[in-house]
Design a protein around this motif. Structure first.
Motif, PDB file in Angstrom:
ATOM      1  N   ARG A 154      63.094  44.321  35.807  1.00 55.16           N
ATOM      2  CA  ARG A 154      64.286  44.161  36.638  1.00 55.16           C
ATOM      3  C   ARG A 154      65.024  43.211  36.183  1.00 55.16           C
ATOM      4  N   PHE A 155      64.542  41.926  35.772  1.00 58.96           N
ATOM      5  CA  PHE A 155      65.259  40.822  35.615  1.00 58.96           C
ATOM      6  C   PHE A 155      64.288  40.081  34.631  1.00 58.96           C
ATOM      7  N   PRO A 156      64.549  40.069  33.266  1.00 63.64           N
ATOM      8  CA  PRO A 156      63.563  39.583  32.363  1.00 63.64           C
ATOM      9  C   PRO A 156      63.241  38.131  32.372  1.00 63.64           C
ATOM     10  N   VAL A 157      62.062  37.655  32.168  1.00 64.14           N
ATOM     11  CA  VAL A 157      61.520  36.301  31.844  1.00 64.14           C
ATOM     12  C   VAL A 157      62.523  35.493  30.851  1.00 64.14           C
ATOM     13  N   ASP A 158      63.032  36.237  29.812  1.00 61.02           N
ATOM     14  CA  ASP A 158      63.886  35.552  28.921  1.00 61.02           C
ATOM     15  C   ASP A 158      65.166  35.126  29.561  1.00 61.02           C
ATOM     16  N   TYR A 159      65.643  35.895  30.387  1.00 57.81           N
ATOM     17  CA  TYR A 159      66.854  35.647  31.132  1.00 57.81           C
ATOM     18  C   TYR A 159      66.809  34.569  32.098  1.00 57.81           C
ATOM     19  N   GLN A 160      65.812  34.577  32.888  1.00 55.51           N
ATOM     20  CA  GLN A 160      65.616  33.551  33.951  1.00 55.51           C
ATOM     21  C   GLN A 160      65.277  32.295  33.109  1.00 55.51           C
ATOM     22  N   PHE A 161      64.527  32.179  32.076  1.00 55.86           N
ATOM     23  CA  PHE A 161      64.366  31.027  31.066  1.00 55.86           C
ATOM     24  C   PHE A 161      65.852  30.552  30.826  1.00 55.86           C
ATOM     25  N   LYS A 162      66.709  31.444  30.322  1.00 49.73           N
ATOM     26  CA  LYS A 162      68.200  31.064  29.760  1.00 49.73           C
ATOM     27  C   LYS A 162      68.860  30.421  31.079  1.00 49.73           C
ATOM     28  N   ASP A 163      68.689  31.082  32.205  1.00 51.72           N
ATOM     29  CA  ASP A 163      69.486  30.473  33.175  1.00 51.72           C
ATOM     30  C   ASP A 163      69.139  29.168  33.778  1.00 51.72           C
ATOM     31  N   LEU A 164      67.704  29.001  34.109  1.00 48.29           N
ATOM     32  CA  LEU A 164      67.199  27.612  34.238  1.00 48.29           C
ATOM     33  C   LEU A 164      67.661  26.489  33.222  1.00 48.29           C
ATOM     34  N   SER A 165      67.776  27.005  31.980  1.00 48.46           N
ATOM     35  CA  SER A 165      68.044  26.197  30.780  1.00 48.46           C
ATOM     36  C   SER A 165      69.482  25.724  30.902  1.00 48.46           C
ATOM     37  N   LEU A 166      70.121  26.787  31.437  1.00 42.76           N
ATOM     38  CA  LEU A 166      71.622  26.273  31.510  1.00 42.76           C
ATOM     39  C   LEU A 166      71.930  25.480  32.618  1.00 42.76           C
ATOM     40  N   ALA A 167      71.225  25.701  33.792  1.00 46.33           N
ATOM     41  CA  ALA A 167      71.442  24.923  35.115  1.00 46.33           C
ATOM     42  C   ALA A 167      71.121  23.412  34.856  1.00 46.33           C
ATOM     43  N   LEU A 168      69.846  23.364  33.871  1.00 45.41           N
ATOM     44  CA  LEU A 168      69.430  21.960  33.620  1.00 45.41           C
ATOM     45  C   LEU A 168      70.429  21.132  32.692  1.00 45.41           C
ATOM     46  N   ASP A 169      71.023  22.172  31.833  1.00 45.56           N
ATOM     47  CA  ASP A 169      72.125  21.563  31.053  1.00 45.56           C
ATOM     48  C   ASP A 169      73.452  20.835  31.868  1.00 45.56           C
ATOM     49  N   ARG A 170      73.735  21.802  32.857  1.00 38.83           N
ATOM     50  CA  ARG A 170      74.906  21.587  33.764  1.00 38.83           C
ATOM     51  C   ARG A 170      74.457  20.335  34.704  1.00 38.83           C
ATOM     52  N   ALA A 171      73.182  20.260  35.028  1.00 40.80           N
ATOM     53  CA  ALA A 171      72.649  19.118  35.931  1.00 40.80           C
ATOM     54  C   ALA A 171      72.944  17.630  35.137  1.00 40.80           C
ATOM     55  N   GLY A 172      72.585  17.827  33.850  1.00 37.35           N
ATOM     56  CA  GLY A 172      72.734  16.778  33.083  1.00 37.35           C
ATOM     57  C   GLY A 172      74.196  16.138  33.128  1.00 37.35           C
ATOM     58  N   GLU A 173      75.057  16.948  32.932  1.00 42.16           N
ATOM     59  CA  GLU A 173      76.352  16.728  32.932  1.00 42.16           C
ATOM     60  C   GLU A 173      77.068  16.454  34.244  1.00 42.16           C
ATOM     61  N   VAL A 174      76.523  16.806  35.501  1.00 42.73           N
ATOM     62  CA  VAL A 174      77.079  16.174  36.595  1.00 42.73           C
ATOM     63  C   VAL A 174      76.009  15.232  37.458  1.00 42.73           C
ATOM     64  N   GLY A 175      75.071  14.709  36.799  1.00 40.25           N
ATOM     65  CA  GLY A 175      74.021  13.962  37.226  1.00 40.25           C
ATOM     66  C   GLY A 175      73.354  14.398  38.477  1.00 40.25           C
TER      67      GLY A 175
END
Ligand code: NA7
Length: 287
Positions: A231-252
């Protein structure tokens, strides 16, 4: 009548495009792999032979494709969206991509003379079919209000999250919570099963307390049945957590739970479960 161009007829995009058709919009679709256009052509929906030609025909161009690279390619390739954009075009970017990728796409569209809204959606294939996705829109109020009737055909509700980029930030917020909760639930189930409890009984206990939520109910069922059809694949959830971590690095923002959850999804991908439902994050924990 508003002509809506729709790019990306994947698991999410196809039902969303059908909802636009059902709502009576003049619709033109495009998908990189033409097989996915076929059912639309057979139903009498216009099919464009390139993103450029779709954009030239449409007032509003919606796209929902895999990731940020796909969005950039769609915009910038030969016969891409940017070649068709003019001052009457609004691009509504609905894929889940990074914040920097969103802002880069917005810059490209506005430099070409068009208007831009980021409007990723929360919800999987069922809500996409039912038109009950949560639309997370970022953009100037006037532009968001102009495209709201289009979003309303696919989403309920549509939430205006702020300026361009805030739809994306909201999507990363919600999928961060989703991924963290899924990984934590999987780990708790592993503990319970290893201790001799069965999943159905654990589901009953969870559903009768403060932790009751649709995610645990549906994914508990997925795990109990061992049916990991995506319904929502592991690959896309991994992508989204990676994107969140990237953004978290930018905003501290420190995201230690999310970093751990991302590694659980990474392990599932490494063991060949990337195309399976996100609930398959439990598989490597039990192997
Ligand atoms: P799917 O079912 O994996 O579909 C992906 C779509 O993206 C599909 O239409 C692809 O076309 C298209 N795609 C992928 N790469 C490209 C490039 N480079 N150019 C053009 N089109 C491309 O994804 P979902 O519908 O489940 O999800 C889409 C988004 O929503 C994603 O960001 C999720 O995280 C949320 P194809 O048919 O392969 O030619």
């Amino acid at each position: 009548m508003t002509t809506v161009g729709f790019i990306g007829l994947g698991a999410m995009g196809a039902p969303m495009a059908w909802n636009l058709d059902d709502a009576g919009f003049d619709l033109v679709v495009y998908n990189r792999t033409t097989d996915r256009e076929q059912p639309f052509a057979e139903a009498g929906v216009s099919v464009a032979d390139s993103p450029k030609h779709l954009t030239k025909r449409a007032d509003v161009v919606c796209c929902i494709v895999s990731d940020g690279d796909a969005v950039a390619e769609l915009l910038e390739r030969d016969l891409g969206v940017l070649e068709g954009v003019d001052q009457d075009t609004t691009v509504v970017q609905m894929s889940t991509i990074g914040y920097a990728e969103t802002m880069a796409a917005a810059d490209l569209v506005t430099e070409a003379g068009g208007r831009f809204v980021d409007a990723p959606v929360s919800g999987t294939v069922g809500p996409a079919e039912d038109g009950t996705l949560v639309g997370l829109a970022g953009g100037e109020t006037e532009v968001v209000e102009d495209v709201r009737p289009i979003l309303d055909a696919m989403c309920e509700p549509v939430v205006h999250c702020g300026e361009v980029g805030q739809g994306t930030n909201m999507k990363l917020f919600v999928n961060l919570l989703l991924g963290d909760a899924m990984a934590a639930f999987a780990e708790a189930l592993v503990f319970g099963r290893a201790s001799g409890l069965d999943v159905e009984t654990m589901r009953t206990v969870v559903s009768n307390g403060a932790l009751d939520c649709p995610l645990f109910d549906s994914k508990g069922g997925t795990i109990a049945d061992g049916d990991f059809a995506p319904r929502f694949p592991v690959d896309y959830q991994f992508k989204d957590l990676s994107l969140a971590l990237d953004r978290a690095g930018e905003v501290g923002a420190p995201l230690s739970q999310t970093a751990a959850a991302r590694e659980s999804f990474s392990a599932a991908r490494a063991r060949g479960h990337g195309g399976e439902d996100m609930a398959a994050v439990i598989q490597p924990m039990e192997e």
